[in-house]
Design a protein around this motif. Structure first.
Motif, short mmCIF file in Angstrom:
data_model
loop_
_atom_site.label_atom_id
_atom_site.label_comp_id
_atom_site.label_asym_id
_atom_site.label_seq_id
_atom_site.Cartn_x
_atom_site.Cartn_y
_atom_site.Cartn_z
N LEU A 1 2.03 1.54 -3.51
CA LEU A 1 0.93 2.04 -4.33
C LEU A 1 0.84 3.57 -4.23
O LEU A 1 0.66 4.25 -5.24
CB LEU A 1 -0.39 1.40 -3.87
CG LEU A 1 -1.65 1.82 -4.60
CD1 LEU A 1 -1.58 1.43 -6.07
CD2 LEU A 1 -2.86 1.18 -3.93
N GLU B 1 1.15 6.16 -7.36
CA GLU B 1 0.08 7.10 -7.68
C GLU B 1 0.50 8.56 -7.52
O GLU B 1 0.05 9.41 -8.27
CB GLU B 1 -1.14 6.82 -6.80
CG GLU B 1 -1.85 5.54 -7.15
CD GLU B 1 -3.04 5.27 -6.24
OE1 GLU B 1 -3.03 5.71 -5.07
OE2 GLU B 1 -3.97 4.61 -6.71
N SER C 1 -3.11 -3.09 -11.39
CA SER C 1 -3.97 -2.29 -12.27
C SER C 1 -3.33 -0.96 -12.66
O SER C 1 -3.81 -0.29 -13.56
CB SER C 1 -5.32 -2.05 -11.60
OG SER C 1 -5.18 -1.15 -10.51
N ARG C 2 -2.24 -0.58 -12.00
CA ARG C 2 -1.63 0.72 -12.26
C ARG C 2 -0.24 0.63 -12.90
O ARG C 2 0.45 1.63 -13.03
CB ARG C 2 -1.54 1.50 -10.95
CG ARG C 2 -2.90 1.98 -10.48
CD ARG C 2 -2.86 2.42 -9.04
NE ARG C 2 -4.12 2.97 -8.59
CZ ARG C 2 -5.16 2.25 -8.21
NH1 ARG C 2 -5.11 0.93 -8.25
NH2 ARG C 2 -6.26 2.83 -7.79
N ASN D 1 0.83 -1.21 0.00
CA ASN D 1 0.00 0.00 0.00
C ASN D 1 0.87 1.26 0.00
O ASN D 1 0.52 2.26 -0.63
CB ASN D 1 -0.97 -0.01 1.18
CG ASN D 1 -2.14 -0.93 0.93
OD1 ASN D 1 -2.63 -1.03 -0.21
ND2 ASN D 1 -2.59 -1.62 1.95
N THR E 1 -4.59 -3.87 -6.90
CA THR E 1 -4.55 -2.42 -7.09
C THR E 1 -3.21 -1.96 -7.67
O THR E 1 -3.16 -1.02 -8.45
CB THR E 1 -4.79 -1.68 -5.75
OG1 THR E 1 -3.94 -2.25 -4.75
CG2 THR E 1 -6.24 -1.80 -5.32
#
Length: 157
Positions: free
Chosen positions: A10, A14, A38-39, A7, A35
């Protein structure tokens, strides 16, 4: 990496600076959170083992594109062998569709990307994520996987 570590990763992906590019290496895709997958764009290194979940996701797409309803339903036993593998197959379908959409946007899409309608590649991850969530509860995997395949079929028909 633990879930907490992923996380944090992530958040970096982002919110990182626009000029930065990150390269991550992993032995298996299943170790990463959906997650994160997907990025990012996933590249399999030459000689890497083919992921059985990716192979099933590709077979699912092929059967949808060939309008092979019974062939699609024949994937159901492999899809629901174990709860853990069902979750992995759902993640792989999301990743495969993400890859196809990225290829379609690129200059030289692969054969499967050319044949796959963008609407299908965009709809299948939503279906996979819905059924993934249901599988984490106490649902019957054989019924759940059959319903998922039927719903995937209905996207095209």
């Amino acid at each position: 990496l633990t879930v907490q570590d992923q996380n944090v990763l992530l958040k970096i992906v982002e919110e990182g600076p626009a000029y930065a590019a990150f390269v991550f290496c992993a032995d298996t895709l299943h170790a990463l959170l959906p997650t994160i997958l997907s990025r990012v764009t996933v590249y399999l290194l030459e000689g890497a083992e083919k992921d059985p979940s990716q192979a099933l996701a590709q077979a699912l797409l092929e059967r949808l594109l060939e309008h092979d309803y019974y062939g699609l339903l024949a994937l159901q036993p492999a899809l629901c062998a174990k709860r853990e593998t069902f979750l992995e197959h759902c993640d792989a379908l999301c990743l495969t569709c993400h890859r196809l959409l990225c290829e379609k946007a690129g200059a030289t899409p692969g054969a499967l990307a050319v044949r796959t309608p963008a609407a299908l590649a965009a709809a299948l991850p939503n279906i996979a994520l819905t059924y993934r969530e249901r599988a984490q509860k106490t649902a019957s995997l054989p019924l759940l996987s059959a319903a998922m395949l039927i719903e995937c079929w209905e996207v095209l028909h």
